[in-house]
Design a protein around this motif. Structure first.
Motif, PDB file in Angstrom:
ATOM      1  N   PRO A   1      49.905  73.750  25.920  1.00 26.22           N
ATOM      2  CA  PRO A   1      50.219  72.533  25.169  1.00 26.22           C
ATOM      3  C   PRO A   1      50.761  71.432  26.074  1.00 26.22           C
ATOM      4  O   PRO A   1      51.201  71.685  27.190  1.00 26.22           O
ATOM      5  N   GLY A   2      50.729  70.221  25.552  1.00 27.52           N
ATOM      6  CA  GLY A   2      51.234  69.068  26.284  1.00 27.52           C
ATOM      7  C   GLY A   2      50.346  67.869  26.073  1.00 27.52           C
ATOM      8  O   GLY A   2      50.778  66.855  25.526  1.00 27.52           O
ATOM      9  N   HIS A   3      49.095  67.970  26.478  1.00 27.56           N
ATOM     10  CA  HIS A   3      48.130  66.908  26.177  1.00 27.56           C
ATOM     11  C   HIS A   3      47.879  66.859  24.674  1.00 27.56           C
ATOM     12  O   HIS A   3      47.762  65.784  24.080  1.00 27.56           O
ATOM     13  N   ALA A   4      47.792  68.019  24.081  1.00 26.40           N
ATOM     14  CA  ALA A   4      47.722  68.184  22.634  1.00 26.40           C
ATOM     15  C   ALA A   4      48.429  69.501  22.307  1.00 26.40           C
ATOM     16  O   ALA A   4      48.514  70.385  23.162  1.00 26.40           O
ATOM     17  N   PRO A   5      48.944  69.650  21.084  1.00 25.34           N
ATOM     18  CA  PRO A   5      49.720  70.865  20.767  1.00 25.34           C
ATOM     19  C   PRO A   5      48.932  72.155  20.919  1.00 25.34           C
ATOM     20  O   PRO A   5      49.476  73.189  21.304  1.00 25.34           O
ATOM     21  N   GLY A   6      47.635  72.096  20.606  1.00 23.47           N
ATOM     22  CA  GLY A   6      46.811  73.299  20.675  1.00 23.47           C
ATOM     23  C   GLY A   6      45.882  73.339  21.858  1.00 23.47           C
ATOM     24  O   GLY A   6      44.888  74.078  21.835  1.00 23.47           O
ATOM     25  N   SER A   7      46.174  72.567  22.892  1.00 21.98           N
ATOM     26  CA  SER A   7      45.326  72.602  24.090  1.00 21.98           C
ATOM     27  C   SER A   7      45.276  74.014  24.668  1.00 21.98           C
ATOM     28  O   SER A   7      46.303  74.694  24.766  1.00 21.98           O
ATOM     29  N   VAL A   8      44.092  74.422  25.075  1.00 20.45           N
ATOM     30  CA  VAL A   8      43.929  75.702  25.760  1.00 20.45           C
ATOM     31  C   VAL A   8      43.083  75.503  27.003  1.00 20.45           C
ATOM     32  O   VAL A   8      42.288  74.567  27.105  1.00 20.45           O
ATOM     33  N   CYS A   9      43.285  76.394  27.969  1.00 24.22           N
ATOM     34  CA  CYS A   9      42.392  76.533  29.108  1.00 24.22           C
ATOM     35  C   CYS A   9      41.732  77.895  29.003  1.00 24.22           C
ATOM     36  O   CYS A   9      42.267  78.810  28.377  1.00 24.22           O
ATOM     37  N   LEU A  10      40.581  78.031  29.616  1.00 23.30           N
ATOM     38  CA  LEU A  10      39.795  79.262  29.524  1.00 23.30           C
ATOM     39  C   LEU A  10      39.532  79.767  30.930  1.00 23.30           C
ATOM     40  O   LEU A  10      38.835  79.112  31.707  1.00 23.30           O
ATOM     41  N   TYR A  11      40.101  80.933  31.236  1.00 23.12           N
ATOM     42  CA  TYR A  11      40.079  81.458  32.605  1.00 23.12           C
ATOM     43  C   TYR A  11      39.176  82.672  32.720  1.00 23.12           C
ATOM     44  O   TYR A  11      39.294  83.638  31.959  1.00 23.12           O
ATOM     45  N   SER A  12      38.265  82.617  33.701  1.00 23.22           N
ATOM     46  CA  SER A  12      37.421  83.771  34.019  1.00 23.22           C
ATOM     47  C   SER A  12      37.740  84.239  35.427  1.00 23.22           C
ATOM     48  O   SER A  12      37.405  83.551  36.402  1.00 23.22           O
ATOM     49  N   ALA A  13      38.376  85.392  35.542  1.00 20.28           N
ATOM     50  CA  ALA A  13      38.651  85.960  36.865  1.00 20.28           C
ATOM     51  C   ALA A  13      37.350  86.319  37.573  1.00 20.28           C
ATOM     52  O   ALA A  13      37.213  86.129  38.787  1.00 20.28           O
ATOM     53  N   ASP A  14      36.363  86.821  36.809  1.00 19.10           N
ATOM     54  CA  ASP A  14      35.077  87.202  37.402  1.00 19.10           C
ATOM     55  C   ASP A  14      34.381  86.014  38.052  1.00 19.10           C
ATOM     56  O   ASP A  14      33.790  86.136  39.129  1.00 19.10           O
ATOM     57  N   LEU A  15      34.440  84.866  37.399  1.00 19.36           N
ATOM     58  CA  LEU A  15      33.774  83.669  37.904  1.00 19.36           C
ATOM     59  C   LEU A  15      34.684  82.837  38.799  1.00 19.36           C
ATOM     60  O   LEU A  15      34.233  81.844  39.384  1.00 19.36           O
ATOM     61  N   GLY A  16      35.948  83.217  38.902  1.00 22.55           N
ATOM     62  CA  GLY A  16      36.882  82.456  39.733  1.00 22.55           C
ATOM     63  C   GLY A  16      37.057  81.032  39.253  1.00 22.55           C
ATOM     64  O   GLY A  16      37.174  80.107  40.062  1.00 22.55           O
ATOM     65  N   THR A  17      37.099  80.860  37.936  1.00 20.57           N
ATOM     66  CA  THR A  17      37.043  79.529  37.344  1.00 20.57           C
ATOM     67  C   THR A  17      37.988  79.418  36.163  1.00 20.57           C
ATOM     68  O   THR A  17      38.143  80.369  35.389  1.00 20.57           O
ATOM     69  N   VAL A  18      38.594  78.249  36.009  1.00 15.23           N
ATOM     70  CA  VAL A  18      39.337  77.933  34.797  1.00 15.23           C
ATOM     71  C   VAL A  18      38.833  76.602  34.249  1.00 15.23           C
ATOM     72  O   VAL A  18      38.686  75.625  34.989  1.00 15.23           O
ATOM     73  N   PHE A  19      38.522  76.593  32.964  1.00 14.65           N
ATOM     74  CA  PHE A  19      38.088  75.383  32.273  1.00 14.65           C
ATOM     75  C   PHE A  19      39.331  74.770  31.628  1.00 14.65           C
ATOM     76  O   PHE A  19      39.931  75.388  30.743  1.00 14.65           O
ATOM     77  N   THR A  20      39.707  73.578  32.070  1.00 11.56           N
ATOM     78  CA  THR A  20      41.029  73.055  31.733  1.00 11.56           C
ATOM     79  C   THR A  20      41.033  71.963  30.677  1.00 11.56           C
ATOM     80  O   THR A  20      42.108  71.448  30.347  1.00 11.56           O
ATOM     81  N   GLY A  21      39.880  71.615  30.119  1.00  6.65           N
ATOM     82  CA  GLY A  21      39.892  70.556  29.124  1.00  6.65           C
ATOM     83  C   GLY A  21      40.562  69.317  29.682  1.00  6.65           C
ATOM     84  O   GLY A  21      40.228  68.851  30.777  1.00  6.65           O
ATOM     85  N   ASP A  22      41.547  68.778  28.947  1.00 10.50           N
ATOM     86  CA  ASP A  22      42.288  67.613  29.426  1.00 10.50           C
ATOM     87  C   ASP A  22      43.703  67.975  29.866  1.00 10.50           C
ATOM     88  O   ASP A  22      44.577  67.104  29.925  1.00 10.50           O
ATOM     89  N   THR A  23      43.933  69.245  30.178  1.00 10.53           N
ATOM     90  CA  THR A  23      45.251  69.662  30.666  1.00 10.53           C
ATOM     91  C   THR A  23      45.433  69.315  32.133  1.00 10.53           C
ATOM     92  O   THR A  23      46.500  68.852  32.546  1.00 10.53           O
TER      93      THR A  23
END
Length: 209
Positions: A126-148
């Motif tokens: 949370p911070g940018h929006a109350p329900g903001s989430v990031c999506l992390y894949s250890a296998d792909l070595g990637t995190v999708f951060t939206g607007d965080t």
């Protein structure tokens, strides 16, 4: 077939607090040749369907509910027969854009969304929006951060439903603790890595970026 990441950028507008801005948004698709998930559906369903390329869409995952990230999500959901997932703390924001249509499912911190033999772990940031989430894949070595988190700094917090202090805590506790080699794929702009963000972060905080 191993999971891969496909990407497109679409153009449109973002509106909140009585103001409207032109924006370019990233949309991401994670999957293999058979199945996939879509991360954010901003302005152009056809562009995203080109990335999907006939695959089964298991889920549409919203990083948060600002209109430039979810405006076309119901349209895509209807066309591909996939449920929309959103963190429940962003339902109020969602209803500003889609008052008559709720997401099918919620997202919860540490939940794992499986696709193409890999998993996307939900990190509530949370911070940018109350329900903001990031999506992390250890296998792909990637995190999708939206607007965080972006290559150039934290997400914006100058509008309703946002809080800079909360955002800073989310980034420090949930993202900067990921492996430094992790690629950061944001909702707008170029990608970066945790290693590139780390030495800049304290300066961003001091400036109240």
């Amino acid at each position: 077939m191993a999971a891969r990441i496909d990407h497109t950028t679409t153009s449109g507008t973002f509106s909140l607090d009585g103001q409207t801005f032109d924006v370019d948004n990233n949309a991401w698709v994670v999957g293999d040749d058979t199945e996939c998930v879509v991360i954010d559906v901003p302005h152009d369903v056809e562009a995203i369907k080109e990335l999907i390329a006939g695959r089964t869409v298991l889920a549409i995952l919203a990083t948060h509910a600002h209109d430039d990230h979810v405006r076309k999500a119901p349209e895509l959901a209807a066309e591909v027969g996939a449920p929309i997932f959103l963190h429940p703390e962003d339902l109020e924001l969602w209803r500003l854009t889609h008052p008559d249509r709720e997401p099918e499912r919620g997202l919860a911190d540490r939940q794992v969304i499986g696709v193409a033999g890999t998993g996307l772990q939900v990190l509530h940031t949370p911070g940018h929006a109350p329900g903001s989430v990031c999506l992390y894949s250890a296998d792909l070595g990637t995190v999708f951060t939206g607007d965080t988190l972006f290559a150039g700094g934290p997400g914006a917090t100058g509008r309703s439903y946002s809080d800079f202090g909360v955002l800073v805590e989310s980034i420090r506790d949930r993202l900067l603790t990921l492996p430094e080699v992790t690629t950061v794929h944001p909702g707008h702009g170029e990608s970066t890595t945790i290693a590139e963000v780390l030495p800049q972060f304290d300066d961003w905080v001091a400036r109240g970026y």
